[in-house]
Write an enzyme that holds these catalytic residues in place. Structure first.
Site, mmCIF file in Angstrom:
data_model
loop_
_atom_site.group_PDB
_atom_site.id
_atom_site.type_symbol
_atom_site.label_atom_id
_atom_site.label_comp_id
_atom_site.label_asym_id
_atom_site.label_seq_id
_atom_site.Cartn_x
_atom_site.Cartn_y
_atom_site.Cartn_z
ATOM 1 N NE ARG A 102 -2.729 -4.355 11.200
ATOM 2 C CZ ARG A 102 -2.506 -3.051 11.088
ATOM 3 N NH1 ARG A 102 -2.320 -2.302 12.166
ATOM 4 N NH2 ARG A 102 -2.477 -2.485 9.894
ATOM 5 C CG ASP A 137 -0.938 1.194 4.878
ATOM 6 O OD1 ASP A 137 -0.234 1.280 5.903
ATOM 7 O OD2 ASP A 137 -1.718 0.237 4.675
ATOM 8 C CB THR A 145 -6.688 6.100 6.068
ATOM 9 O OG1 THR A 145 -7.961 5.749 5.540
ATOM 10 C CG2 THR A 145 -6.546 7.607 6.074
ATOM 11 C CG ASN A 200 -2.042 -0.932 1.192
ATOM 12 O OD1 ASN A 200 -2.325 -1.511 0.146
ATOM 13 N ND2 ASN A 200 -2.706 -1.114 2.331
#
Lengths: 317, 317, 317, 317, 317, 317
Positions: D168, D259, D257, D38
């Site tokens: 994450r 990225d 967003t 990305n």
């Protein structure tokens, strides 16, 4: 640098679902479609490095075409243009007796103004093969000149020139095509031509073997390939004629089959195959292409090998 | 014979799903879209008989446009042409800050060659209202002349002429538009114009009420409607100014809202409403249009009545 | 005024994708479908002006049916009703040995209450052909009477009456059908009937040529057409029998093929063709219809001409 | 050679339509999705040349991922693997109070076995920026080592190292992440981190300005960017803190967003912008990304320029 | 044996995509939809065992309805019928000011002939809760009697009877509804009713707290729940009134929200919760339902717990 | 309690549309697919009560699989697991010479850890038939043991054990399969096996009649069914061999045909049919299955009866 450089127009193809009518649908499928990029993709799938060069409008439509070609693994070297349209065509696909119909909307395109000097000619001269088709010079007088200039430059760089005759009767008359294309013949090493075009446009007579032989001798090509659709192909090389049958196939889309054949033939010749072997791989690639919707031969080398070896698989699990 | 005859170009609109990018999708939605046919449909939905006249290529694309308009209930009287393209445009719809974008592909169309004498002028002269917009003369010099001739013929036949200014900056500059369109003003009875266009193109100053008044007095229109999008509209008639607020709405597609407004306004005026009442129905029609995807105001009279009366319903079961 | 006026029920057809099961899908395709409107559309495609008259509920479903028919180019003259349902049917399409299945949901429809006096009978009497089928009187006792009255009115106006026998075993028994329909025969000029129906319902024996002859002589028709699906058709006229083979076709949808045949036959007879020529065009129209999904023969005159002349095209580009 | 080389996993993202439930649909949308690719795409869209390197299974799934990235304009340099899965994840998108949910299925992937020596390290050392994220070392112990080795190689080659913290919680605990990632910090020049991660994982306290300053000073980064979603971002560089607000946007998809922001920031820094200007372009790119479905910032430079200059357009026609 | 047995009609719901018009689309989405089966599913999602009993035509349409309910996890005990239609309705969903509209096509259904003696009454008497709604007796006089008989049987078996008033103005008038439903009240333990219905149909006055209290006292219910849509709900039990606010939600589909509320309320009461706690879970379930397209509350216990505890999540990855 | 209990893995099947390539599509169709659940569904369609037992991850993916099986009418008794993946596979369907291809992604699944003691063994022992296939023990060593234990338990309970050999070359080698599966043979009453597997894996020689006979005698089965795809099947029972031809069919999807055959055979044997009659119904069920997309035999008893009696219908309306 790519093994193969192809030059031509790639259009946006808009089509209703198979069998549906253009006048009756609310959605069109969108794909990039062009003979020269198809050939580059097929060659790339068989292991060659391939690129496509063209002139494309700097719009989302032009970017869509280029993106789709890149997705399929080829390089693109594009002159982005602020003038001229993106060519489109509408495709309605049906069986007998209606038949498949094409409505071209490809006038005043960016590519129709492309001149040889806009491109990096080194790219052509450093390639091993330069490829274009009879569609390109049919698109504009500028492109007639550009095609001639690119073939000349390729020759000067020692690049083999391969040309698919590809007559399109919605673009020009047989007389116009013959006059223009035979003038390009001296600059061409390898000619691919449908038996029907050889007869109807060039006025050559005889069975396919004779067509190949007469074309090869008369115009001094190194190699001639005469294609016959579902009936196979003929290769003429060093005055010898080779016959290749077509593989049995469950045809889903026949559009692009010739391009798959030609791209695979070029790739395998570059790989070092002799003409009969290259024709065999070309026929296998064409057969797999027929099982794939769209114009593009999304095959893998392994699949083509399997077809050449054993005629393909049924269910593998 | 129809109450209302409209003349203009209706294009094939090609668009990815809402928010998606043209360069990234494999399917385009297809719809017929044109300001003049939109107005005819909106008027027809409110009870007037309406027809659209134009010049259309005799291809599946042209037939698709005509079929969709007929589906929506209006009559079509079309000169079928063997020359000229079907105009198309590509629509990418998005919210802030990207915004909605349009790529026109409408050059060399069949309609751009349309001359007044190709049409049955009786149809215009027997109608009660003739309608076209500022887009039509922007498309070609031929259409500039044709628009003028049709307005003149309508006047001679006693048909009221209604005109939506509809400035499009991708078609021409403000200067070109002003020069061409003000020359048509003497032939126009009812002018509809966006406040922004009145300021930017015509150079008129003031608040919307002043714009309406100045336009009406300066150019001797019978009626002037100044539209302000979500802020409502102003009607000027017999030197009196009427304000109409916009209804609250969950907007799905704002394209075609102005056409819905104008079509409803014309239909209700023909029905006998005074200007303030017609504006109210126009605003209600525009509000319902905003809840409908596509360009076309597929409303019913009952729905419009309900909005005028009570502001619409929530869930009816 | 139309050349042809047809009267009957047009349903909303709901169907899963080809081969899928009704019980297992989350989307139904929606189309308008009715024998009489199909015939009107096919006739219109071949150059006749055609209209369909019926009684339709004033709901979005009824409007959808009418809009789709208008889209395909015919006129509609509809009694809008506030009572009665819109007829629907569910269609599951499959190959052998499952077969295609239909579930009717067409009871208590608006059309089942239609009386002749609700329609503008002048429209029938000013037409050159009035057409309905054996489905119409099968739908209600009211419609039995209405059908008889319309045929009578047509005769009185000098309008040719054409009738497709169209037996449907999910609507009534062979006995009921025979009793009702043979009572209508004296009012019918041109009968179209499937060989199977002639045998099973009317109890006539013999090969198709004999069926045609016996029907023509026994009931005093001007013309009889006996259809045999993929095996062609027989025309009987002035005591002469004509055979017409079916064209070879890649069948996508056989539903509506008979209606395409009949509509084309009527249109070409009106155009002035003799019976054998009209049968040829009818067979060509039916063959193209088979390549088109849906019930409706969205053909063009040029396509039909091409099939009659040369059996159709393969790929045109 | 590319300006930017990124390294990481790109998964196949499978998702039902917006709002629908995974357990209730019959079709999944398929897209390639990975933070590092990305970022490469976003940077490429703003004019940098960018490539993504990774290890990918030589299957149609792996080819699909690579093809989609190439379509979006970046180069790929992939180690094709005959072992290991293609990582996938299932995405269910919904609003409040349900929220968007992700089910990872990314164990035993090909990429999790990738070692630095499998790649052409020259490619990293000849680039101007090397980029990866905190997701990569979370995927396997092999990748922890590979990430460290690549950062070290980049430093040795004089390549700027940029790193997005990207914690994450479905991959590892805050403690594991902190321990692993802070060991990588000495090799990182530019850190991008969400304010929330700085607090929750690294245990740093203070307002976002303080977070940036403390991170920069404590770990000796050249530049720190602290992102705050819809509340904008903070840039710290040469001990100076810069604040950047977020642009107003109609959000369609917020995934990716961050990225988009990071990719644009890198590209504009390479272009020569100072930190505040690069943040402005990053915020504009992120805002446009929010209007686009999918993870990828399919923006154009012109659009980003327009947002920076005027906040974007509404309807352009 | 199930904790909860529900009885009622489940229809086939046919709808165009959100915002589109019934008259303009070529595909309908198909779903099973019925208040009583919705309640069973919602209860089942929260951990109760639930079943739905009804009379269904033995056609693919009837099987489709039953299959979809089974998919969602409830048991079905269906009388298969060879007579009577499958009820359908057409749903057009839109925002302000157009609103959502429903067209019922549910006359002459199989269920409208259902008699209590056709069912296994033990199933009701062995359940802990029997549930139906005011829609059921509105469908036919037979169903009025059946509803009364089932409520009586449930009482005799010691099964708690729960009833949702669910007034539908397209089925009957307020007067008819009041007369019929109040006669059933003596057999009902727990009444759920919208505040609007209590006022408009039953003519009770007051604020929602007063409505609950007056209903409870006047008709001797054990529990009364007065629902107020986005404004929350009131529970009355043992003469005490409890208020429950609605959770904030991004509404995708409000249809079925009341059923989700009621199903969750029943399940939690069976689970042993007191009325205020059950109302809280009911409100959370309703809030999640609003984020899900279709009529059915495809929630999980974990999600509902999360909303009750923390108001839900944003993005979890 | 069910007549038939089946045990095995049911996967999520992800596939592009027919003929499309996995690497080139943006949507995958999703279905539940597993040999053992297919057999249960087919048996249920022919009137047996059937259930499927397995171990499934407690995720939306696992719930999706179970929901789809329930929709098709069978009972499920599932051990919900918090560990292990949901097995998936990718299916690319094409004709000659490409063939259909399967990519398994079924390692580390929840089911691969299933032990017999996790299930309610009474359910197996109270059934009349227990069914599993050679796929199950191929998935893990745990499942090898579980399969053996379940077969043993079934025998102890007096339940007939039926086993489909179902060799999959992407899961294990012929040697592994032979060694493992022949060890299970003593616990099996009824063996179903493809002629090809009998030859290639078990090394038995002869024509299909001989294969059946040799298998039956050598391993002491009660019944052996040897399947031969489009060439029919052989049943061996009480030392007598019965041949059954395949019905002619328009094949849409051949996947799952064997499971349809086996499920129907079991159901009809339970119904009391002798072996030849059961084979006839099995062949008819398989033939209808071939007309249905997906793996599952969504047939009705009436349809199967019709095929057995008359070879099926064409168009019924």
């Amino acid at each position: 640098m790519s093994d193969i450089v192809t030059f031509g127009e790639t259009m946006l193809r808009l089509s209703p679902p198979q069998n549906e009518r253009l006048e009756d649908v609310d959605e069109f499928e969108v794909r990039a479609a062009g003979a020269e990029s198809n050939v580059a993709i097929a060659a790339s799938r068989l292991g060659a490095t391939a690129s496509w060069i063209s002139k494309v409008p700097e719009t989302p439509l032009g970017k869509r075409v280029v993106g789709e070609l890149r997705q399929h693994g080829i390089d693109t070297d594009v002159v982005w243009s602020h003038r001229g349209r993106q060519g489109t065509y509408y495709l309605e696909r049906a069986g007998k007796p209606r038949g498949t119909n094409v409505i071209y909307d490809r006038e005043n395109t960016a590519v129709s103004t492309a001149k040889a000097r806009e491109f990096d000619i080194d790219r052509i001269q450093n390639a091993r093969v330069f490829f274009t088709t009879g569609i390109t010079p049919a698109l504009s007088s500028t492109l007639r000149e550009t095609t001639a200039n690119m073939l000349k430059a390729a020759r000067q760089g020692g690049t083999t020139t391969t040309f698919d005759f590809n007559y399109r009767n919605k673009l020009w008359s047989p007389d116009e095509a013959r006059e223009t294309l035979t003038q390009l013949f001296p600059g061409i090493d390898v000619l691919v031509i449908a038996a029907r075009d050889a007869r109807t446009v060039l006025g050559i007579e005889g069975d396919p073997r004779q067509l190949a032989h007469r074309l090869g001798s008369q115009y001094d090509f190194t190699t001639v390939v005469v294609t016959r659709g579902a009936e196979g192909a003929i290769g003429w090389h060093d005055s010898v004629v080779h016959e290749q049958a077509a593989y049995e196939t469950d045809t889903v889309s026949s559009i692009g089959t010739g391009d798959a054949f030609t791209g695979a033939f070029i790739a395998r010749r570059l790989h070092g195959d002799d003409v009969p072997t290259a024709l065999e791989y070309a026929a296998a690639t064409a057969a797999i292409k027929r099982t794939i919707p769209g114009d593009v031969a999304l095959v893998s080398k392994e699949e083509v090998d399997a077809v050449v070896k054993s005629g393909g698989t049924d269910l593998s699990r």
